[in-house]
Design an enzyme around this catalytic site. Structure first.
Site: not given
Length: 177
Positions: A2, A106
């Protein structure tokens, strides 16, 4: 992994959702929260028995570090190693936190290009990543720096096609842990 996330829920909703009080200024919405920024984190205060929404810098600096220069490399902690790795072991035992978010990003590699994806839950958020926090005291100035990291795990079926890792998203019934 992340590396960016968003939180845009109003501060009043964060207070209600996490049963927390705001410590410092109310957090402003961030649509592109990035490593090394100061962001809101929910921590439990064992003395007052309350949850506090506090500003901490993203990128963990272990208490034993000589300086904060390695923090950018410690934005994420693999769940598989938090109980053994020296940088996370103590924080996992004593300094867990919730990192509020509404979505995270992402990037999927396609033909050499990176395609961004915003990923959110269907809970009408905000939701919470599992995190760890640490306090580091600057030996030169004596000032404290409070930092955090987001715990990551293997991607689930819904996100595996985008990336092989994802943040650990905690359901509300696990927040007290």
């Amino acid at each position: 992994m992340c590396g960016r996330f968003a939180f845009h829920s109003p501060a009043s909703l964060l207070v209600d959702r996490f049963a927390a009080t705001i410590h410092g200024d109310a957090p402003a919405p961030r649509y592109n929260a990035a490593p090394m920024q100061t962001l809101p984190v929910v921590r439990f205060n064992p003395e007052t028995k309350e949850r506090r929404l506090s500003p901490l810098r993203w990128g963990l600096v272990p208490v034993w570090s000589k300086d904060p220069s390695g923090a950018a490399k410690m934005i994420n902690a693999r769940a598989e190693g938090v109980t053994e790795r020296p940088a996370y072991r103590s924080a996992f035992k004593k300094r867990r936190c919730l990192v509020p978010f509404d979505a995270y990003y992402e990037w999927r590699k396609v033909d050499g290009a990176k395609i961004p994806h915003a990923i959110a839950t269907d809970s009408n958020g905000p939701d919470a990543f599992a995190g760890l926090w640490e306090g580091w005291k600057d030996p030169a100035s004596g000032e404290w720096l409070h930092t955090f990291t987001i715990i990551t795990t293997e991607a689930n079926d819904a996100t595996r096609a985008i990336h092989d890792r994802m943040p650990v998203i905690l359901p509300p019934d696990h927040w007290s842990a």
